[in-house]
Design a protein around this motif. Structure first.
Motif, PDB file in Angstrom:
ATOM      1  N   LEU A  84       0.829  -1.201   0.000  1.00  0.00           N
ATOM      2  CA  LEU A  84       0.000   0.000   0.000  1.00  0.00           C
ATOM      3  C   LEU A  84       0.870   1.261   0.000  1.00  0.00           C
ATOM      4  CD1 LEU A  84      -2.883   1.120   0.071  1.00  0.00           C
ATOM      5  CD2 LEU A  84      -2.779   0.948   2.569  1.00  0.00           C
ATOM      6  N   LEU A  85       1.957   1.250   0.763  1.00  0.00           N
ATOM      7  CA  LEU A  85       2.876   2.392   0.764  1.00  0.00           C
ATOM      8  C   LEU A  85       3.495   2.592  -0.613  1.00  0.00           C
ATOM      9  CD1 LEU A  85       4.692   1.912   4.174  1.00  0.00           C
ATOM     10  CD2 LEU A  85       3.057   3.701   3.574  1.00  0.00           C
ATOM     11  N   GLN A  86       3.916   1.513  -1.236  1.00  0.00           N
ATOM     12  CA  GLN A  86       4.498   1.608  -2.580  1.00  0.00           C
ATOM     13  C   GLN A  86       3.497   2.168  -3.573  1.00  0.00           C
ATOM     14  OE1 GLN A  86       5.761  -2.377  -3.460  1.00  0.00           O
ATOM     15  NE2 GLN A  86       7.751  -2.097  -2.513  1.00  0.00           N
ATOM     16  N   ASP A  87       2.266   1.672  -3.512  1.00  0.00           N
ATOM     17  CA  ASP A  87       1.234   2.095  -4.459  1.00  0.00           C
ATOM     18  C   ASP A  87       0.778   3.529  -4.217  1.00  0.00           C
ATOM     19  OD1 ASP A  87       1.349  -0.430  -5.551  1.00  0.00           O
ATOM     20  OD2 ASP A  87      -0.520  -1.127  -4.631  1.00  0.00           O
ATOM     21  N   SER A  88       0.715   3.935  -2.970  1.00  0.00           N
ATOM     22  CA  SER A  88       0.155   5.247  -2.650  1.00  0.00           C
ATOM     23  C   SER A  88       1.179   6.370  -2.731  1.00  0.00           C
ATOM     24  CB  SER A  88      -0.494   5.232  -1.272  1.00  0.00           C
ATOM     25  OG  SER A  88       0.455   4.945  -0.279  1.00  0.00           O
ATOM     26  N   MET A  89       2.442   6.053  -2.499  1.00  0.00           N
ATOM     27  CA  MET A  89       3.465   7.100  -2.488  1.00  0.00           C
ATOM     28  C   MET A  89       4.722   6.635  -3.217  1.00  0.00           C
ATOM     29  SD  MET A  89       2.880   8.810   1.234  1.00  0.00           S
ATOM     30  CE  MET A  89       3.638  10.343   0.739  1.00  0.00           C
TER      31      MET A  89
ATOM     32  N   ALA B 252      -9.799   9.960  19.074  1.00  0.00           N
ATOM     33  CA  ALA B 252      -9.993  10.885  20.186  1.00  0.00           C
ATOM     34  C   ALA B 252      -8.880  10.754  21.233  1.00  0.00           C
ATOM     35  CB  ALA B 252     -11.354  10.635  20.845  1.00  0.00           C
ATOM     36  N   ASN B 253      -8.174   9.632  21.207  1.00  0.00           N
ATOM     37  CA  ASN B 253      -7.112   9.378  22.174  1.00  0.00           C
ATOM     38  C   ASN B 253      -5.717   9.428  21.574  1.00  0.00           C
ATOM     39  OD1 ASN B 253      -8.156   8.586  25.024  1.00  0.00           O
ATOM     40  ND2 ASN B 253      -9.647   7.799  23.557  1.00  0.00           N
ATOM     41  N   GLY B 254      -5.574  10.111  20.459  1.00  0.00           N
ATOM     42  CA  GLY B 254      -4.218  10.374  19.974  1.00  0.00           C
ATOM     43  C   GLY B 254      -3.855   9.905  18.589  1.00  0.00           C
ATOM     44  N   ALA B 255      -4.639   9.040  17.986  1.00  0.00           N
ATOM     45  CA  ALA B 255      -4.345   8.656  16.606  1.00  0.00           C
ATOM     46  C   ALA B 255      -4.762   9.794  15.687  1.00  0.00           C
ATOM     47  CB  ALA B 255      -5.096   7.383  16.234  1.00  0.00           C
ATOM     48  N   ARG B 256      -4.002  10.005  14.611  1.00  0.00           N
ATOM     49  CA  ARG B 256      -4.355  11.096  13.684  1.00  0.00           C
ATOM     50  C   ARG B 256      -5.352  10.636  12.633  1.00  0.00           C
ATOM     51  NH1 ARG B 256       0.381  14.582  13.338  1.00  0.00           N
ATOM     52  NH2 ARG B 256      -0.541  15.932  11.794  1.00  0.00           N
ATOM     53  N   TYR B 257      -5.197   9.397  12.153  1.00  0.00           N
ATOM     54  CA  TYR B 257      -6.041   8.881  11.075  1.00  0.00           C
ATOM     55  C   TYR B 257      -6.192   7.381  11.232  1.00  0.00           C
ATOM     56  CZ  TYR B 257      -5.033  13.348   8.928  1.00  0.00           C
ATOM     57  OH  TYR B 257      -4.914  14.684   8.694  1.00  0.00           O
TER      58      TYR B 257
ATOM     59  N   ALA C 237      -4.888   6.537  -3.184  1.00  0.00           N
ATOM     60  CA  ALA C 237      -4.939   8.005  -3.232  1.00  0.00           C
ATOM     61  C   ALA C 237      -5.307   8.583  -1.865  1.00  0.00           C
ATOM     62  CB  ALA C 237      -5.931   8.471  -4.297  1.00  0.00           C
ATOM     63  N   LEU C 238      -6.211   7.935  -1.153  1.00  0.00           N
ATOM     64  CA  LEU C 238      -6.584   8.397   0.179  1.00  0.00           C
ATOM     65  C   LEU C 238      -5.442   8.159   1.167  1.00  0.00           C
ATOM     66  CD1 LEU C 238      -8.586   9.626   2.123  1.00  0.00           C
ATOM     67  CD2 LEU C 238      -9.654   7.365   2.371  1.00  0.00           C
ATOM     68  N   VAL C 239      -4.752   7.026   1.042  1.00  0.00           N
ATOM     69  CA  VAL C 239      -3.606   6.748   1.915  1.00  0.00           C
ATOM     70  C   VAL C 239      -2.538   7.822   1.717  1.00  0.00           C
ATOM     71  CG1 VAL C 239      -1.716   5.132   2.393  1.00  0.00           C
ATOM     72  CG2 VAL C 239      -4.046   4.280   2.069  1.00  0.00           C
ATOM     73  N   ARG C 240      -2.311   8.217   0.484  1.00  0.00           N
ATOM     74  CA  ARG C 240      -1.334   9.274   0.195  1.00  0.00           C
ATOM     75  C   ARG C 240      -1.724  10.568   0.928  1.00  0.00           C
ATOM     76  NH1 ARG C 240       2.442  10.053  -3.812  1.00  0.00           N
ATOM     77  NH2 ARG C 240       2.928  12.221  -4.277  1.00  0.00           N
ATOM     78  N   THR C 241      -2.988  10.940   0.847  1.00  0.00           N
ATOM     79  CA  THR C 241      -3.466  12.145   1.517  1.00  0.00           C
ATOM     80  C   THR C 241      -3.314  12.014   3.030  1.00  0.00           C
ATOM     81  OG1 THR C 241      -5.023  12.578  -0.267  1.00  0.00           O
ATOM     82  CG2 THR C 241      -5.483  13.630   1.853  1.00  0.00           C
TER      83      THR C 241
ATOM     84  N   ALA D 136      -0.571  13.530   7.895  1.00  0.00           N
ATOM     85  CA  ALA D 136       0.024  13.107   9.171  1.00  0.00           C
ATOM     86  C   ALA D 136       1.432  13.665   9.337  1.00  0.00           C
ATOM     87  CB  ALA D 136       0.044  11.586   9.267  1.00  0.00           C
ATOM     88  N   LEU D 137       2.141  13.835   8.243  1.00  0.00           N
ATOM     89  CA  LEU D 137       3.507  14.355   8.304  1.00  0.00           C
ATOM     90  C   LEU D 137       3.559  15.873   8.436  1.00  0.00           C
ATOM     91  CD1 LEU D 137       5.167  12.101   5.617  1.00  0.00           C
ATOM     92  CD2 LEU D 137       5.512  12.000   8.093  1.00  0.00           C
TER      93      LEU D 137
END
Length: 150
Positions: free
Chosen positions: A31-36, A108-113, A123-127, A132-133
């Motif tokens: 997924l990382l390879q495909d998205s970014m 609500a307890n600290g995860a961003r996404y 495409a959504l993973v890329r966003t 997040a960065l």
């Protein structure tokens, strides 16, 4: 075991993947390879929260991709313990759970996404990763001064 996921333009990100299922580790890397594809990834995976916390104490990471159902912890406790250990590091939940209440509580307890295993489009993973960065108050720093003057 550290792996470089390479498609290079020179940008390299270091990600800790805390996931205890080998096939889901492979899915995340794909997924990382495909998205970014324009980023070079250094991914280190650990199968438990305890092992993830150990490596976080030894290395610097740009983000954590975290499963909520691990060998040594599960559910909300997982993200709460990680957030306590690394208060400023972006945490992205990587989960197959259909429990939307748990995912909302995790955010609500600290995860961003949250990324749903096998269901989130590249495409959504890329966003999600780009967002997040980005430091949380960057948008305010860029736009807040102009809005305050209005």
């Amino acid at each position: 075991m550290p792996r470089n996921i390479t498609r290079a333009n020179g940008q390299r990100l270091c990600m800790l993947l805390i996931e205890d299922t080998a096939s889901d580790v492979a899915l995340a890397e794909e997924l990382l390879q495909d998205s970014m594809p324009d980023y070079q990834w250094h991914v280190i995976d650990r199968p438990s929260l305890a092992q993830g916390l150990d490596v976080l104490a030894q290395m610097k990471f740009d983000m954590v991709l975290l499963d909520l159902d691990l060998r040594d912890t599960s559910g909300l406790e997982t993200v709460v313990a990680l957030r306590r250990a690394v208060p400023h590091l972006p945490i992205i939940i990587y989960s197959g759970t259909p429990d939307q209440f748990l995912l909302a509580d995790a955010m609500a307890n600290g995860a961003r996404y949250c990324i749903q295993k096998g269901k989130t489009a590249p495409a959504l993973v890329r966003t999600i990763i780009r967002s997040a960065l980005t430091p949380p108050n960057t948008h305010e720093a860029l736009h807040g001064a102009g809005e305050a003057e209005s």
